[in-house]
Design an enzyme around this catalytic site. Structure first.
Site, PDB file in Angstrom:
ATOM      1  N   TYR A 137      -2.397  -8.015  -6.541  1.00 13.56           N
ATOM      2  CA  TYR A 137      -3.835  -7.584  -5.551  1.00 13.56           C
ATOM      3  C   TYR A 137      -3.641  -6.605  -4.897  1.00 13.56           C
ATOM      4  O   TYR A 137      -2.644  -6.301  -4.159  1.00 13.56           O
ATOM      5  CB  TYR A 137      -3.869  -9.045  -4.727  1.00 13.56           C
ATOM      6  CG  TYR A 137      -5.199  -8.929  -3.842  1.00 13.56           C
ATOM      7  CD1 TYR A 137      -6.460  -8.942  -4.483  1.00 13.56           C
ATOM      8  CD2 TYR A 137      -5.105  -8.732  -2.592  1.00 13.56           C
ATOM      9  CE1 TYR A 137      -7.657  -8.921  -3.567  1.00 13.56           C
ATOM     10  CE2 TYR A 137      -6.323  -8.779  -1.609  1.00 13.56           C
ATOM     11  CZ  TYR A 137      -7.641  -8.840  -2.261  1.00 13.56           C
ATOM     12  OH  TYR A 137      -8.474  -8.660  -1.479  1.00 13.56           O
ATOM     13  N   ASP A 232       2.272  -0.815  -3.303  1.00  6.71           N
ATOM     14  CA  ASP A 232       1.471  -1.418  -2.497  1.00  6.71           C
ATOM     15  C   ASP A 232       2.536  -2.240  -1.423  1.00  6.71           C
ATOM     16  O   ASP A 232       2.829  -3.499  -1.832  1.00  6.71           O
ATOM     17  CB  ASP A 232       0.257  -2.476  -3.080  1.00  6.71           C
ATOM     18  CG  ASP A 232      -0.482  -2.910  -2.221  1.00  6.71           C
ATOM     19  OD1 ASP A 232      -0.076  -3.132  -1.058  1.00  6.71           O
ATOM     20  OD2 ASP A 232      -1.620  -3.578  -2.769  1.00  6.71           O
ATOM     21  N   LYS A 260      -1.584  -4.472   7.311  1.00 11.13           N
ATOM     22  CA  LYS A 260      -1.406  -5.862   8.254  1.00 11.13           C
ATOM     23  C   LYS A 260      -0.430  -5.443   9.414  1.00 11.13           C
ATOM     24  O   LYS A 260      -1.135  -5.314  10.280  1.00 11.13           O
ATOM     25  CB  LYS A 260      -0.294  -6.662   6.979  1.00 11.13           C
ATOM     26  CG  LYS A 260      -1.215  -7.092   5.716  1.00 11.13           C
ATOM     27  CD  LYS A 260      -1.116  -8.469   5.321  1.00 11.13           C
ATOM     28  CE  LYS A 260      -1.784  -8.719   4.099  1.00 11.13           C
ATOM     29  NZ  LYS A 260      -2.870  -9.677   3.914  1.00 11.13           N
TER      30      LYS A 260
END
Ligand code: PMP
Length: 428
Positions: A137, A232, A260
């Site tokens: 993802y 990522d 985040k």
């Protein structure tokens, strides 16, 4: 004024959810506030939080240092568009900590960070194709949303879009390979060698750890083919180590996406990596056809940067990743003990900082083995009923402020939840 014909305010937000995270009706709640590792609902419940804003709140909600930094910045204004005096300090911290980071460009969310990583890779190499891994993802954008959660039977390297509305031409630029399978990945990459701009990978895919040799193998492959390696690290950054997964596994990507925790709970993310790649974004650079447009009204927003900087300072001072290992390990051991007492075949996969529960004994090494495993959502729902806030279909995030007592409470709830799920026949 327009008359609102809908019955409840919740109807104004389709699905009554903010994104794809929608709790079943029997455990649905509205959050009123959060502090530390607790969250309170508008109907007066207090939950122990293992969602943590889907990861950002690694040092807990409303940390006093982060609140003070936000308050101080808010009195000086919340956005200017011109360069501010906080973003460069955050960039300096990131370049100190993250091995591949020679330079940093700020964006607003993790998806933007992966989107620009890929645009940069295509511009840098002058090539079009990107290889990603099945089950990986990388956010909501059209390129990333391929092969994220395909049903059984979609074969490599077909890039099946995960959403309606994605143009077929975009799908034609993406290739899907099996995570942790270096041979299959190499074959696929070699078959399009002169067109491959980048390989993008979550170094720990969801909660699936890389096999030894996989990440170094991707590094070698990219070197051989002249493609860029993009990590990522939106989830792993500053969480599995101060320098992220690239530090843990000793493999340096060309570019990484960060998100985040670097916004401290406010919208901020970054692309970090090689200076020669990042410098393609310099406005007005030489006209060689490789200039990359990177812009956003709120890029490097000073409020978010202040929250992120305060968060990173606490993380460094407290050696937060080590603390997460301690707390996560206690949680993993506690859940394993419940499973042993109940004769339930539980595996806790992933790193201690964000473990995931899988029922069954088969090894989980890629998306397909994860898909085939037994992960009844009911287990998470039973935890939610017992005031343990988890994402019923995902990993548990631990923070530095979860206490031993909270871990014990979570384990007591897990015992009851596992027994209920086992007794309903959901564990096979
Ligand atoms: N990459 C990974 C690995 C993620 O887990 C996420 C979000 N969960 C993203 C990218 C996208 O980040 P955002 O939701 O901030 O756009």
């Amino acid at each position: 004024m327009k008359t609102n014909t809908l019955s409840a305010p919740a109807d104004l937000i389709p699905g009554n959810c903010l994104g794809t995270f929608k709790l079943p009706d029997d455990v649905f709640f509205v959050t009123e506030r959060a502090a530390g590792s607790n969250l309170w609902t508008t109907d007066g419940r207090k939950l122990i939080d293992f969602v943590l804003g889907s990861g950002p709140m690694m040092i807990g909600h409303a940390h006093p240092r982060v609140v003070a930094a936000i308050q101080e910045q808010a009195t000086r204004g919340t956005t200017y568009y011109a360069m501010n005096d906080v973003a460069p300090r955050l960039a300096a911290r990131i370049t100190e900590l993250v091995p591949c980071a020679e330079a940093v460009k700020f964006v607003s969310d993790g998806a933007e960070a992966t989107f620009y990583s890929l645009r940069l890779a295509r511009a840098f190499t002058g090539r079009d194709l990107v290889l990603k891994f099945e089950g990986g993802y990388h956010g909501h954008h059209d390129y990333a949303l391929h092969g994220f959660n395909p049903p059984r039977g979609v074969n490599y390297p077909a890039a099946r879009p995960d959403s309606a509305g994605i143009p077929a031409a975009v799908s034609g630029t993406m290739l899907i390979a099996p995570y942790n399978d270096l041979d299959a990945t190499s074959q696929l990459a070699q078959s399009v060698a002169d067109r491959l701009a980048a390989i993008i990978v979550e170094p720990i895919q969801r909660s699936i750890l890389p096999r030894s040799g996989f990440l170094p193998g991707l590094r070698d492959l990219c070197n051989r083919l002249g493609a860029l390696l993009v990590f990522d690290e939106v989830v792993t950054g500053f969480r599995v180590a101060l320098g992220g997964a690239q530090e843990v596994f000793g493999v340096e990507p060309d570019v990484c996406a960060l998100g985040k925790v670097i916004g401290g709970g406010l919208p901020l993310a970054a692309v970090a990596g090689r200076r020669d790649v990042l410098e393609l974004t310099v406005p007005g650079r030489v006209g060689d056809g490789r200039s990359v447009f990177l812009s956003g009204t709120l890029n490097g927003n000073p409020l978010a940067a202040a929250a992120g900087l305060a968060t990173l300072e606490v993380i460094v001072e407290e050696d937060a990743p080590a603390r997460l290992i301690e707390i996560g390990t206690a949680l993993i051991k506690g859940f394993a003990e419940c499973a042993r007492k109940l004769s339930v075949p539980l595996q806790m996969i992933g790193p201690a900082a964000f473990p995931d529960t899988v029922f069954g004994e088969d090894e989980i090494h890629d998306y397909r083995s994860y898909l085939a495993s037994n992960r009844p959502k009911q287990f998470g729902i039973e935890l939610l009923k017992r005031d343990i806030f988890v994402h019923p279909a995902s990993k548990l995030y631990v923070s530095t402020v979860h206490t031993g007592e909270q871990i014990e409470l979570a384990c007591e709830a897990a015992y009851d939840a596992m027994r209920t799920v086992r007794d309903s026949g959901l564990l096979g």
